[in-house]
Design an enzyme around this catalytic site. Structure first.
Site, PDB file in Angstrom:
ATOM      1  N   TYR A 225      50.911 -26.004  -6.049  1.00 58.86           N
ATOM      2  CA  TYR A 225      49.767 -26.759  -5.523  1.00 58.86           C
ATOM      3  C   TYR A 225      48.727 -25.828  -4.877  1.00 58.86           C
ATOM      4  O   TYR A 225      47.558 -26.178  -4.794  1.00 58.86           O
ATOM      5  CB  TYR A 225      50.230 -27.764  -4.455  1.00 58.86           C
ATOM      6  CG  TYR A 225      50.692 -29.098  -5.001  1.00 58.86           C
ATOM      7  CD1 TYR A 225      51.621 -29.180  -6.024  1.00 58.86           C
ATOM      8  CD2 TYR A 225      50.197 -30.282  -4.463  1.00 58.86           C
ATOM      9  CE1 TYR A 225      52.048 -30.414  -6.502  1.00 58.86           C
ATOM     10  CE2 TYR A 225      50.618 -31.522  -4.934  1.00 58.86           C
ATOM     11  CZ  TYR A 225      51.545 -31.583  -5.951  1.00 58.86           C
ATOM     12  OH  TYR A 225      51.960 -32.803  -6.417  1.00 58.86           O
TER      13      TYR A 225
ATOM     14  N   ASP B 122      57.566 -33.688  -5.659  1.00 57.54           N
ATOM     15  CA  ASP B 122      56.601 -34.752  -5.951  1.00 57.54           C
ATOM     16  C   ASP B 122      57.139 -35.628  -7.073  1.00 57.54           C
ATOM     17  O   ASP B 122      57.157 -36.856  -6.976  1.00 57.54           O
ATOM     18  CB  ASP B 122      55.261 -34.117  -6.366  1.00 57.54           C
ATOM     19  CG  ASP B 122      54.223 -35.166  -6.723  1.00 57.54           C
ATOM     20  OD1 ASP B 122      54.079 -36.135  -5.952  1.00 57.54           O
ATOM     21  OD2 ASP B 122      53.567 -35.030  -7.771  1.00 57.54           O
TER      22      ASP B 122
ATOM     23  N   ASP C 112      65.745 -30.435 -14.272  1.00 57.42           N
ATOM     24  CA  ASP C 112      65.893 -31.424 -15.352  1.00 57.42           C
ATOM     25  C   ASP C 112      67.195 -32.208 -15.191  1.00 57.42           C
ATOM     26  O   ASP C 112      67.230 -33.434 -15.314  1.00 57.42           O
ATOM     27  CB  ASP C 112      65.792 -30.760 -16.741  1.00 57.42           C
ATOM     28  CG  ASP C 112      66.642 -29.511 -16.895  1.00 57.42           C
ATOM     29  OD1 ASP C 112      67.235 -29.051 -15.889  1.00 57.42           O
ATOM     30  OD2 ASP C 112      66.745 -28.993 -18.029  1.00 57.42           O
TER      31      ASP C 112
ATOM     32  N   ASP D  24      59.065 -39.768  -6.873  1.00 57.16           N
ATOM     33  CA  ASP D  24      58.641 -40.986  -7.575  1.00 57.16           C
ATOM     34  C   ASP D  24      59.822 -41.567  -8.348  1.00 57.16           C
ATOM     35  O   ASP D  24      59.971 -42.792  -8.448  1.00 57.16           O
ATOM     36  CB  ASP D  24      57.486 -40.697  -8.545  1.00 57.16           C
ATOM     37  CG  ASP D  24      56.119 -40.903  -7.900  1.00 57.16           C
ATOM     38  OD1 ASP D  24      55.976 -40.581  -6.705  1.00 57.16           O
ATOM     39  OD2 ASP D  24      55.194 -41.383  -8.597  1.00 57.16           O
TER      40      ASP D  24
ATOM     41  N   LYS E 240      64.508 -24.344 -11.023  1.00 54.00           N
ATOM     42  CA  LYS E 240      64.517 -24.111 -12.474  1.00 54.00           C
ATOM     43  C   LYS E 240      64.784 -22.618 -12.662  1.00 54.00           C
ATOM     44  O   LYS E 240      64.006 -21.881 -13.275  1.00 54.00           O
ATOM     45  CB  LYS E 240      63.171 -24.554 -13.075  1.00 54.00           C
ATOM     46  CG  LYS E 240      63.129 -24.560 -14.588  1.00 54.00           C
ATOM     47  CD  LYS E 240      63.991 -25.622 -15.252  1.00 54.00           C
ATOM     48  CE  LYS E 240      63.999 -25.456 -16.758  1.00 54.00           C
ATOM     49  NZ  LYS E 240      64.946 -26.394 -17.427  1.00 54.00           N
TER      50      LYS E 240
END
Ligand code: IPM
Ligand code: MN
Length: 360
Positions: free
Chosen positions: A141, A247, A223, A251, A191
């Site tokens: 970000y 983020d 993942d 969700d 990751k």
């Protein structure tokens, strides 16, 4: 206690849900005899329209002087094709950075009354209770270089996922400290099979873990974590991860809770001298322009964020518990907004806010 709180309603449904969150905050202050001093400022699209900047200097000054800030949501469709630095979202990124709130706590739990609101099978989601600790002021970000260059076949866009060791250490410590007050389990998500950035993340997390021998640590690739969240959500206690992974995963967590409108968040940084956290409190959902101004948005994410503020920034655990309990009473009573009520007459945003106050 004197509570100095800055309110940043922002855009879209931000205004409506914050109004109800403030209603609840006023009610709690009255009931428990606290002095409440509210200020209000501009952030996001409304700030661009009124001042030309998504995070005006005046808002920065108000936030610096407040004990805590409550934010609604930012984002407006008319800025959809604007570059990131000219968008409402830049205001939110700016205030997070300015306040130094590097840890974003996103609790995800299932409420009994909402178990049928999740599209997942009840026996999978029942009893889910986790906190996603999302690193909030670093990573892709904020990383540089960033930007777009060239034209035609040469056109190219770059973003950078960068973390320093201290940035990883402090958010990891926060996650472990939280785990100590819970089920003593931290899952770090990265990751590291592809990214150097994640390899540093995992290395530093492993080192910090030595300071907390009483807490169990495991690692998941992002993942796989996305899959485990819906396969076996009860396995998670505290999840710690970098900014963008957090983020996305939060969700997904909303599906477990039944609606993204339910999720509160607390963004905290360093402790002040008083022992309280400097904090920014915001629901996880966005500005939802499609339903804005219709009095139908779910205010419980914003109201839950008030509970988090009472707890983390003011240390008022009894008051926070009263708000959380009232939310459960309201959920049980079925006076909920349309996102939680596929049939029957839904309550309005305002009615839910009033119901929470009554239940307190
Ligand atoms: C969130 C939001 C923000 C983010 C946007 C609005 C910039 O999606 O808080 O989850 O990506 O951090
Ligand atoms: Mn998000």
């Amino acid at each position: 206690m004197d509570l100095n709180v800055l309110i940043l309603p922002g855009d879209g449904i931000g205004t409506e849900v914050t109004r109800e969150a403030v209603r609840v905050l006023r009610h709690v202050a009255g009931k428990f005899n606290h002095g409440l001093h509210l200020s209000e400022g501009l952030l996001g699209g409304i700030a661009i329209h009124r001042t030309g900047s998504p995070f005006p200097g005046e808002t920065a000054a108000l936030a610096a002087n407040a004990d805590a800030t409550l934010m609604g949501a930012v984002g407006l469709p008319e800025f959809d094709s604007a570059p990131p630095s000219k968008r409402p979202e830049a205001g939110l990124l700016g205030i997070r950075k300015a306040l130094g709130v590097f840890a974003n706590l996103r609790p995800v739990r299932t409420y009994k009354a909402l178990i049928d609101s999740s599209p997942l099978k009840n026996h999978l989601v029942e009893g889910t209770d986790m906190i996603i600790v999302r690193e909030l002021t670093g990573g892709i970000y904020y990383g540089t270089p960033r930007g777009v260059s060239g034209e035609g076949a040469e056109e190219r866009a770059v973003n950078t996922m960068a973390y320093t060791r201290p940035e990883i250490e402090r958010v990891t410590r926060m996650a472990f400290q939280l785990a100590r007050g819970r089920r003593k389990k931290v899952t770090s998500v990265d990751k590291s099979n592809v990214l150097e950035n994640s390899q540093l993340w995992r290395k530093v997390v492993l080192e910090v873990a030595h300071e907390f021998p009483d807490v169990v640590l495991d690692h998941l690739l992002v993942d796989n974590c996305a899959m485990q969240l819906v396969l076996n959500p009860r396995r998670f206690d505290v999840v710690v991860t970098e900014n963008m992974f957090g983020d996305i995963l939060s969700d997904e967590g909303a599906v477990l809770a039944g609606s993204i409108g339910m999720l509160p968040s607390a963004s905290i940084g360093n402790r002040k001298e008083s022992g309280a956290w400097a904090g920014l409190y915001e629901p996880v959902h966005g500005s939802a322009p499609d339903i804005a101004g219709q009095n139908k948005a779910n205010p419980l994410g914003a109201i839950g964020s008030v509970a988090a503020m009472l707890e983390y920034s003011f240390g008022l655990t009894e008051e926070a518990a009263a708000v959380n309990k009232a939310m459960e009473i309201v959920l049980d009573s079925g006076r909920v907004t349309a996102d939680l009520k596929p049939s029957g007459t839904p309550a309005t945003t305002e009615q839910v806010g009033q119901a929470v106050c009554e239940a307190i």
